[in-house]
Structure formats: structure tokens, C-alpha cells
Design an enzyme around this catalytic site. Structure first.
Site, PDB file in Angstrom:
ATOM      1  N   LYS A   7       0.801  -1.243  -0.173  1.00 30.87           N
ATOM      2  CA  LYS A   7       0.032   0.042   0.019  1.00 30.87           C
ATOM      3  C   LYS A   7       0.796   1.206  -0.005  1.00 30.87           C
ATOM      4  CE  LYS A   7      -4.272  -0.402   0.716  1.00 30.87           C
ATOM      5  NZ  LYS A   7      -5.239  -0.364  -0.114  1.00 30.87           N
ATOM      6  N   THR A  57      -3.123  -5.571   1.009  1.00 29.53           N
ATOM      7  CA  THR A  57      -2.590  -4.221   1.061  1.00 29.53           C
ATOM      8  C   THR A  57      -3.439  -3.462   2.097  1.00 29.53           C
ATOM      9  OG1 THR A  57      -3.997  -3.316  -0.544  1.00 29.53           O
ATOM     10  CG2 THR A  57      -1.551  -4.254  -1.249  1.00 29.53           C
ATOM     11  N   ARG A  75      29.361  34.305 -10.986  1.00 30.51           N
ATOM     12  CA  ARG A  75      27.995  33.834 -11.371  1.00 30.51           C
ATOM     13  C   ARG A  75      27.227  33.223 -10.071  1.00 30.51           C
ATOM     14  NH1 ARG A  75      27.558  27.629 -13.568  1.00 30.51           N
ATOM     15  NH2 ARG A  75      28.884  26.573 -11.929  1.00 30.51           N
ATOM     16  N   GLN A  93      29.563  20.299  -9.796  1.00 32.54           N
ATOM     17  CA  GLN A  93      30.251  18.777  -9.684  1.00 32.54           C
ATOM     18  C   GLN A  93      31.339  19.102  -8.266  1.00 32.54           C
ATOM     19  OE1 GLN A  93      29.686  19.971 -12.670  1.00 32.54           O
ATOM     20  NE2 GLN A  93      29.314  18.258 -14.080  1.00 32.54           N
ATOM     21  N   HIS A 103      19.798  27.582 -13.378  1.00 36.73           N
ATOM     22  CA  HIS A 103      20.398  28.475 -14.079  1.00 36.73           C
ATOM     23  C   HIS A 103      19.874  29.928 -14.032  1.00 36.73           C
ATOM     24  CE1 HIS A 103      22.816  25.712 -16.150  1.00 36.73           C
ATOM     25  NE2 HIS A 103      21.713  25.115 -16.671  1.00 36.73           N
TER      26      HIS A 103
END
Length: 311
Positions: free
Chosen positions: A13, A58, A184, A232, A260
Site C-alpha cells: 500500500k 494491502t 555567477r 560537480q 541557471h
């Protein structure tokens, strides 16, 4: 005659919403969970002939969630999931493996006013809450009758550094239009899972809430304190900081979309829009770069499925 083989299968469930209120006198505490159950075991016959002799309904698994919340309380998502997983496997013979996946929605207490508009008894208010709007805590507990694997994590935690991020020196070909950027915005929405090295055999389980808060703190501190040349690099530093700080964690996986932010071109209006002067940006919601990786202790085995965090 061709014989067909039944492969991996599970049932249960999904998305049982359970809210548990604990009353400590006039002070109330709230736990708000979304619990999904997946059971596996001796299910060959139900698939081949439809016999339900080995099937725990379930609906029963749903009822168990609510009964356990009342009988055992909810100390943490991990602790609650462990109790459920052990029950389904240890107490139901045809069930050999249980996976309990939980989302926890956090609430914080509403601070009452200190002015003259308070009503009689307002000093005792400790039962009003506002839903937190940051991350959703998640947990997954898997038990096969022998060992327990506990994964903890969170999703949808949006963070942003308005400077101390660059992106340049990348590969370029005839289709490259992206300009190098030496100042940035770095923004992402963090989704992460980490694996505890506790396997359920040792009775001394981690303090799940303390562990969660520690991982979250160190991951965010690493995001803030890393001068970033790529998302990264930031992701890796977040994982290293967590593993260095939390001995109970052996593996952590991140999925981090690059949210971005592009500087608006205001040159047609004769306006400079440089980062050093406090630029104006437009936030692009899609498409986005999606950065994912797992960081492990040396010698640890990678066990977190890669598809738990990615698209």
C-alpha cells in the site's frame, strides 16, 4: 513448450498519510508522515493461478501503519520504518523482504503574540503549528529477515550562492554558445540519500534525528563555504564534508539540478548589468543541467540505487 519466469515482484500500500499527535500536557507534538510499503516473498502462485493464500492484503498493511503509530508512537521516520519492516517479515511467513519508504513533512510551532491582544489562556498555547516550506525529509528501510539497510535523505531543498562561483575552461565545439563566467549565481535544489553503516544487528542504533540534522548542517555548510568552479566540485565537497563529520554514514548520493540564472542583456537600453555592480538576472526553470554523483568512504560498497535521485 516455452516456460515463462516470474522476475522481481513486490506489492503493498503506497502513500499512507498518517499524522500522530503526542500530548505532553498542554504542549503538543506532531509527526506527519507519508508511508509506502512494498513486500516481496513467496508470491509465485498468486501470479500464476491467482491464489491469495500467501498474500497479506494491502489494506492490512495500511491498517498496520496506523495501529503502529498509535501503539508505538513515531520517534523518527527511520525508527518507525524499522518497526514496520521487522513486523512484516518476522511475523508473516510468506513475506521475505519489506521495503518501507517514508516522507516526513515538518511543522514548527507558531509563536504567540506578546501584545495586549492576547486572550485569556494564551500563555499556554503550544498546539498551533505552521508547515515548514523547505525540504521534505525521506527515509527508506529494507529488511530481509537478517540485516537492515537504512537510507535517510531529503529532497526539494533549494539553495543559492550569489557569488564565489565561476564556470570557464570547458570544452567548446561548433555548437557551443555559452560564455565563460567568472562571477555567477550558483543555485540548485538538493535531493540526497545517504546510507548508514548500522545493519540492525548491533542493538545500538544511531540517533536518527541527530544524524539527520548533522548531515543537513554539514552539507549546507560545505555548499556555502566552497569557492566553486563547477557544481560537480561543490557536490563532491558536500559529500566529503558529510562523511568526514558523520561516522555513521558510509555513502551519500546527490542529485542537484543547476538552477541557471542568466544576466539580462540590458545593453539595448544603454544599461550595464555587471555582477560586480549587483546584476539583474532572469531565472530559467528549464532545461537545466542535472548533476548527480555518489561519494563513498574508501573501501565502502556503492549500494544506493542510482535511480532513487535522478530523472
Amino acid at each position: 513448450m516455452t516456460r515463462f519466469v516470474l522476475g522481481q515482484n513486490q506489492y503493498g500500500k503506497a502513500e499512507n498519510r498518517v499524522v500522530k499527535i503526542t500530548r505532553d500536557g498542554d504542549t503538543h507534538h506532531i509527526k506527519d508522515l507519508n508511508v509506502s510499503i512494498a513486500l516481496s516473498g513467496d508470491m509465485e502462485e498468486v501470479h500464476r493461478s491467482g491464489s491469495n493464500a500467501n498474500v497479506l492484503p494491502t489494506d492490512t498493511t495500511k491498517n498496520t501503519v496506523y495501529a503502529f503509530a498509535k501503539e508505538h508512537g513515531i520517534e523518527s521516520a527511520e525508527d518507525f520504518g524499522i518497526k514496520l519492516a521487522r513486523h512484516f517479515v518476522d511475523d508473516t511467513e510468506p513475506i521475505h523482504r519489506a521495503r518501507i519508504r517514508i516522507e516526513e513533512y515538518a511543522w514548527e510551532r507558531i509563536e504567540t503574540s506578546k501584545g495586549g491582544a492576547r486572550f485569556v489562556g494564551a500563555d499556554e498555547i503550544a498546539h498551533s503549528f505552521v508547515r515548514k516550506g523547505q525540504e521534505t525529509r525521506v527515509a527508506q528501510i529494507t529488511y530481509d529477515g537478517h540485516g537492515i539497510q537504512v537510507l535517510s535523505g531529503f529532497k526539494d531543498l533549494t539553495v543559492l550562492n550569489s557569488t564565489n562561483s565561476e564556470f570557464w575552461g570547458f570544452l567548446k565545439d561548433k555548437y557551443t554558445t555559452l560564455q565563460e563566467d567568472y562571477d555567477r549565481i550558483l543555485a540548485t535544489t538538493v535531493s540526497t540519500w545517504w546510507r548508514h553503516n548500522w545493519d540492525g544487528i548491533d542493538s545500538h542504533a544511531p540517533d536518527w534525528d541527530r544524524s539527520y540534522n548533522g548531515v543537513r548542517k554539514h552539507a549546507l555548510q560545505a555548499f556555502a563555504e566552497t569557492y566553486s568552479y563547477s557544481l560537480q566540485q561543490t557536490l563532491f565537497e558536500m559529500g566529503v564534508r558529510v562523511l568526514n563529520s558523520r561516522d555513521e554514514v558510509d555513502e551519500i548520493r546527490f542529485s542537484m539540478p543547476n538552477k541557471h540564472h542568466f544576466r539580462s542583456d540590458l545593453s539595448p537600453f544603454g544599461i550595464d548589468n555587471e555582477a560586480k555592480d549587483g546584476a539583474v538576472y532572469y531565472a530559467a526553470d528549464r532545461p537545466y543541467g542535472l548533476i548527480e554523483a555518489t561519494i563513498l568512504r574508501d573501501g565502502a560498497e556503492q549500494l544506493i540505487p542510482v535511480d532513487m535521485t535522478n530523472l
